[in-house]
Design a protein around this motif. Structure first.
Motif, PDB file in Angstrom:
ATOM      1  N   ILE A  27     -21.876  -3.344-189.386  1.00 34.20           N
ATOM      2  CA  ILE A  27     -21.244  -2.027-189.295  1.00 34.20           C
ATOM      3  C   ILE A  27     -20.341  -1.955-188.065  1.00 34.20           C
ATOM      4  N   ARG A  28     -20.828  -2.468-186.916  1.00 31.38           N
ATOM      5  CA  ARG A  28     -19.996  -2.478-185.708  1.00 31.38           C
ATOM      6  C   ARG A  28     -18.735  -3.308-185.913  1.00 31.38           C
ATOM      7  N   ALA A  29     -18.877  -4.474-186.568  1.00 32.86           N
ATOM      8  CA  ALA A  29     -17.721  -5.351-186.787  1.00 32.86           C
ATOM      9  C   ALA A  29     -16.684  -4.666-187.680  1.00 32.86           C
ATOM     10  N   VAL A  30     -17.135  -4.003-188.716  1.00 28.59           N
ATOM     11  CA  VAL A  30     -16.204  -3.306-189.610  1.00 28.59           C
ATOM     12  C   VAL A  30     -15.533  -2.150-188.873  1.00 28.59           C
ATOM     13  N   ASN A  31     -16.293  -1.407-188.082  1.00 36.49           N
ATOM     14  CA  ASN A  31     -15.718  -0.285-187.325  1.00 36.49           C
ATOM     15  C   ASN A  31     -14.732  -0.764-186.266  1.00 36.49           C
ATOM     16  N   ASN A  32     -14.955  -1.958-185.709  1.00 33.60           N
ATOM     17  CA  ASN A  32     -14.046  -2.508-184.698  1.00 33.60           C
ATOM     18  C   ASN A  32     -12.856  -3.218-185.318  1.00 33.60           C
TER      19      ASN A  32
ATOM     20  N   TYR B 127     -12.321 -12.866-191.280  1.00 32.65           N
ATOM     21  CA  TYR B 127     -13.660 -12.967-191.841  1.00 32.65           C
ATOM     22  C   TYR B 127     -14.531 -13.892-190.998  1.00 32.65           C
ATOM     23  N   GLU B 128     -13.947 -14.963-190.456  1.00 38.07           N
ATOM     24  CA  GLU B 128     -14.706 -15.901-189.628  1.00 38.07           C
ATOM     25  C   GLU B 128     -15.246 -15.194-188.388  1.00 38.07           C
ATOM     26  N   GLU B 129     -14.446 -14.333-187.789  1.00 40.48           N
ATOM     27  CA  GLU B 129     -14.892 -13.573-186.626  1.00 40.48           C
ATOM     28  C   GLU B 129     -16.029 -12.627-187.013  1.00 40.48           C
ATOM     29  N   PHE B 130     -15.922 -12.007-188.175  1.00 37.75           N
ATOM     30  CA  PHE B 130     -16.975 -11.132-188.691  1.00 37.75           C
ATOM     31  C   PHE B 130     -18.277 -11.910-188.847  1.00 37.75           C
ATOM     32  N   VAL B 131     -18.192 -13.097-189.480  1.00 39.83           N
ATOM     33  CA  VAL B 131     -19.379 -13.926-189.700  1.00 39.83           C
ATOM     34  C   VAL B 131     -19.990 -14.345-188.365  1.00 39.83           C
TER      35      VAL B 131
END
Length: 186
Positions: free
Chosen positions: A44-49, A54-58
């Motif tokens: 949730i934090r990654a999506v909000n930021n 996608y690699e950074e998200f993972v």
């Protein structure tokens, strides 16, 4: 008396409950549940930021269980360090097909993660590392490391440049070093 299946070894042969096994199973379930919620919060934090890839998200989700060192923590005091730094790294490896390209061209590298991955995994020798780093345009390097360039990576790049220095490529190396000095947190 329980008449159901005993799939987890909780029930003894005489019908009594094995509280040790039950406690172990509950502990595992609680730990898995805690990890799930920690990873969910990281997602949730990654999506909000609005992460850039996608690699950074993972990477954010995989590292969500890690805690920062506290002021009194000293790694140098440990004589034998046997615990892996990332205890969850071996858990839940995906076995499905991966659509990541392992062979990135220099033009397609746009962030620090891609640069590091190529630098560490694709470049097997210092000559390959040198060719890789000088093949990237200086403005691209500035964009890749706009936030910061890691101290270890900066040292590795300087060592590679020093090793392959000669008068023919002096200008290229000087321009690259100047560009690196303009990067964030230099």
């Amino acid at each position: 008396m329980w008449k159901g299946k005993n799939t987890h070894g909780i029930m003894k042969k005489n019908g009594e409950i094995n509280f040790g096994k039950l406690e172990q199973q509950i502990d595992v379930s609680v730990n898995e549940d805690n990890l799930y919620w920690v990873q969910n919060d990281a997602k949730i934090r990654a999506v909000n930021n609005k992460v850039s890839s996608y690699e950074e998200f993972v990477d954010i989700v995989k590292a969500s269980h890690l805690k920062p060192l506290e002021k009194g923590d000293r790694i140098s005091d440990i004589k034998v360090f046997t615990q892996p730094w990332n205890v969850n790294s071996g858990l839940r490896e995906t076995s499905g097909p991966s659509n990541k390209s392992t062979d990135l061209s220099c033009q397609s590298i746009i962030n620090t993660n891609q640069f590091n991955r190529h630098w560490k995994k694709q470049c097997k020798s210092t000559e390959e590392q040198y060719n890789f780093v000088v093949s990237i345009e200086n403005k691209t390097i500035l964009n890749i490391f706009k936030a910061e360039i890691g101290l270890g990576l900066l040292g590795d790049i300087i060592i590679v440049l020093h090793k392959h220095y000669n008068l023919e490529n002096a200008e290229t190396i000087a321009n690259l070093l100047f560009t690196l000095s303009q990067c964030g947190r230099f």
